[in-house]
Design a protein around this motif. Structure first.
Motif, PDB file in Angstrom:
ATOM      1  N   ASP A  37       0.838  -1.196   0.000  1.00  0.00           N
ATOM      2  CA  ASP A  37       0.000   0.000   0.000  1.00  0.00           C
ATOM      3  C   ASP A  37       0.874   1.248   0.000  1.00  0.00           C
ATOM      4  O   ASP A  37       1.695   1.433   0.904  1.00  0.00           O
ATOM      5  N   ASP A  39       1.443   4.825   0.819  1.00  0.00           N
ATOM      6  CA  ASP A  39       0.875   5.812   1.740  1.00  0.00           C
ATOM      7  C   ASP A  39       1.478   7.195   1.559  1.00  0.00           C
ATOM      8  O   ASP A  39       0.953   8.171   2.091  1.00  0.00           O
ATOM      9  N   GLU A  57       5.251   2.749   1.954  1.00  0.00           N
ATOM     10  CA  GLU A  57       4.178   2.299   2.824  1.00  0.00           C
ATOM     11  C   GLU A  57       4.606   2.748   4.211  1.00  0.00           C
ATOM     12  O   GLU A  57       5.757   2.529   4.608  1.00  0.00           O
TER      13      GLU A  57
END
Length: 163
Positions: A37, A39, A57
């Motif tokens: 992910d 971020d 991430e």
């Protein structure tokens, strides 16, 4: 007794069949249930110059920091994980359940590089330690720190892409 012998023959035949079959390919992070992910963005900076920018991430909770990159079989190019700790203090990491060699970079509260441990050993339980207090830790694929050319005094800056 005959049943036990028959079960032993059956088990050894099944094991032999498994040994002869081709091993399945390693799962991708998404297939293993561990998506990468994005971020935020992190820049490696020397003076006024940006050396490289990567997607990160962010691990800023106890559970995310404990999990880190464990189980990740792939790390996408120009990505890493940024660990954010509440306070600067000596940090120690280990590679348990981490199948990829990493560079682990330790940064102080002022985001200045404390030290880098390059080419960690996958699955090792040995501690990888900061040489002093660190509040931020960046994990990238092994060799990335050398390719970027990080030296003492370099810094990181980062922004979160989403809340």
């Amino acid at each position: 007794m005959k049943r036990l012998a028959a079960l032993a023959v059956l088990a050894s035949t099944a094991l032999a069949a498994c040994a002869d079959s081709e091993a399945p390919p390693a799962p991708s992070p998404a297939a293993s249930g561990i998506p990468f992910d994005i971020d935020g963005r992190l820049a490696f900076v020397r003076g006024a110059d940006t050396l490289r920018t990567i997607d990160v991430e962010v691990a800023d909770t106890d559970s995310a920091r404990a999990r880190g990159l464990m189980g990740r079989t792939e790390i996408p190019d120009d990505t890493g994980m940024l660990f954010v700790f509440p306070v600067a203090q000596p940090q120690a990491f280990y590679m348990m359940n981490t199948p990829r060699s990493l560079d682990i970079q330790f940064y102080g509260a002022d985001s200045t590089l404390v030290n880098v441990v390059e080419n960690t050993t996958p699955f090792s339980l040995d501690n990888v330690r900061s040489d002093g207090d660190a509040q931020f830790v960046v994990e990238v694929e092994a060799g990335a720190s050398r390719r970027i050319g990080l030296v003492p005094g370099d810094r990181i800056t980062w922004t979160r892409a989403r809340p």
